[in-house]
Design a protein around this motif. Structure first.
Motif, PDB file in Angstrom:
ATOM      1  N   ILE A  64       1.456  -5.078  11.960  1.00  0.00           N
ATOM      2  CA  ILE A  64       0.174  -4.486  11.565  1.00  0.00           C
ATOM      3  C   ILE A  64      -0.731  -5.559  10.964  1.00  0.00           C
ATOM      4  CG2 ILE A  64      -0.923  -2.885   9.936  1.00  0.00           C
ATOM      5  CD1 ILE A  64       1.540  -1.017  10.395  1.00  0.00           C
ATOM      6  N   THR A  65      -0.185  -6.362  10.074  1.00  0.00           N
ATOM      7  CA  THR A  65      -0.968  -7.430   9.441  1.00  0.00           C
ATOM      8  C   THR A  65      -1.507  -8.400  10.481  1.00  0.00           C
ATOM      9  OG1 THR A  65       0.336  -7.247   7.413  1.00  0.00           O
ATOM     10  CG2 THR A  65      -0.889  -9.299   7.741  1.00  0.00           C
ATOM     11  N   GLU A  66      -0.643  -8.848  11.382  1.00  0.00           N
ATOM     12  CA  GLU A  66      -1.046  -9.837  12.385  1.00  0.00           C
ATOM     13  C   GLU A  66      -2.031  -9.274  13.411  1.00  0.00           C
ATOM     14  OE1 GLU A  66       2.327 -11.858  14.097  1.00  0.00           O
ATOM     15  OE2 GLU A  66       3.199 -12.217  12.111  1.00  0.00           O
ATOM     16  N   SER A  67      -1.994  -7.956  13.627  1.00  0.00           N
ATOM     17  CA  SER A  67      -2.910  -7.353  14.601  1.00  0.00           C
ATOM     18  C   SER A  67      -4.348  -7.345  14.091  1.00  0.00           C
ATOM     19  CB  SER A  67      -2.487  -5.919  14.926  1.00  0.00           C
ATOM     20  OG  SER A  67      -2.801  -5.043  13.853  1.00  0.00           O
ATOM     21  N   GLY A  68      -4.518  -7.357  12.773  1.00  0.00           N
ATOM     22  CA  GLY A  68      -5.854  -7.298  12.195  1.00  0.00           C
ATOM     23  C   GLY A  68      -6.442  -5.897  12.130  1.00  0.00           C
ATOM     24  N   VAL A  69      -5.684  -4.884  12.532  1.00  0.00           N
ATOM     25  CA  VAL A  69      -6.161  -3.500  12.495  1.00  0.00           C
ATOM     26  C   VAL A  69      -5.966  -2.960  11.080  1.00  0.00           C
ATOM     27  CG1 VAL A  69      -5.839  -1.182  13.451  1.00  0.00           C
ATOM     28  CG2 VAL A  69      -5.595  -3.180  14.937  1.00  0.00           C
ATOM     29  N   ASP A  70      -7.009  -2.310  10.555  1.00  0.00           N
ATOM     30  CA  ASP A  70      -6.918  -1.721   9.226  1.00  0.00           C
ATOM     31  C   ASP A  70      -5.909  -0.578   9.215  1.00  0.00           C
ATOM     32  OD1 ASP A  70      -8.831  -3.353   8.059  1.00  0.00           O
ATOM     33  OD2 ASP A  70     -10.489  -1.975   8.483  1.00  0.00           O
ATOM     34  N   ARG A  71      -5.155  -0.469   8.113  1.00  0.00           N
ATOM     35  CA  ARG A  71      -4.163   0.604   7.970  1.00  0.00           C
ATOM     36  C   ARG A  71      -4.792   1.976   8.168  1.00  0.00           C
ATOM     37  NH1 ARG A  71      -1.952   4.522   8.294  1.00  0.00           N
ATOM     38  NH2 ARG A  71      -0.310   5.424   7.019  1.00  0.00           N
ATOM     39  N   LYS A  72      -6.000   2.161   7.681  1.00  0.00           N
ATOM     40  CA  LYS A  72      -6.647   3.481   7.795  1.00  0.00           C
ATOM     41  C   LYS A  72      -6.901   3.883   9.250  1.00  0.00           C
ATOM     42  CE  LYS A  72     -11.398   1.824   7.142  1.00  0.00           C
ATOM     43  NZ  LYS A  72     -11.677   1.739   8.559  1.00  0.00           N
ATOM     44  N   ASP A  73      -6.873   2.911  10.167  1.00  0.00           N
ATOM     45  CA  ASP A  73      -7.100   3.182  11.586  1.00  0.00           C
ATOM     46  C   ASP A  73      -5.805   3.353  12.375  1.00  0.00           C
ATOM     47  OD1 ASP A  73      -9.875   3.020  11.238  1.00  0.00           O
ATOM     48  OD2 ASP A  73      -9.805   0.830  11.420  1.00  0.00           O
TER      49      ASP A  73
END
Length: 193
Positions: A64-73
């Motif tokens: 998740i961190t490496e993807s750059g996508v916000d947790r809320k999404d």
């Protein structure tokens, strides 16, 4: 980019109709790459399966961190196995820590690993308490419950499960009228194969 439809499963909770499951027993680097690629392509739903703690410790978090996508999404589903009431909160907290988040979007109580040693009715009460009294689960449900098991948790519940997840494919068959029963109770059916 993927455009995946959603379905409302609880007030204010829209679940993607397609998710990936991370509990495949594959090497950690493959799981991490799969989750990262899924998110980078626009996928939102991640079902962490039963084995986040220890087996996938930190892998989904790193992806998740490496993807750059916000947790809320992202829509995270987590499962609590064994129906052991006094282990529900402990297991949830360990898995949340391993995921690097303070909540999941969908928390499921899994019956398939109960083996007669747990008490799913009492474990469901713990799931309800998490939903009602904390911000750790936005929606709650069950996995692999049959009609009789569902009826047991309806005897003394505060919250009707928002969702039931069942293995539905050519080789499995559930012995109750899912559609009518679930529709009457306003429970979303999600399948896995």
């Amino acid at each position: 980019m993927l455009e995946i439809a959603t379905k409302t499963i609880a007030p204010g909770v829209d679940m993607p109709v397609i998710s990936i499951e991370c509990d495949n027993g594959g090497p950690k680097d493959e799981v991490k790459e799969t989750v990262k690629n899924w998110l980078e392509q626009g996928g939102k739903g991640i079902d962490t399966g039963l084995s986040v703690h220890n087996i996938l410790s930190g892998v989904v978090k790193d992806a998740i961190t490496e993807s750059g996508v916000d947790r809320k999404d992202i829509f995270l589903t987590m499962k609590i196995p064994f129906c052991i009431p006094d282990k529900v909160i402990e297991r949830l907290d360990m898995d949340l820590n391993d995921l690097g988040t303070d909540y999941v979007d969908l928390l499921l109580l899994d019956h398939s690993h109960e083996n007669g040693k747990g008490n799913c009715t009492l474990a469901w009460t713990e799931i309800e308490n998490i939903y009602l009294n904390t911000n750790k689960a936005r929606a709650i449900g069950v996995q692999n419950f049959n009609m009789k098991q569902l009826e047991q948790i309806f005897l003394d519940n505060q919250v009707t499960p928002h969702l039931i997840q069942l293995g539905l494919n050519l080789f499995t068959r559930h012995h109750f009228e899912e559609g009518e029963f679930l529709e009457d109770k306003n429970i979303t059916l999600q399948s896995y194969s």
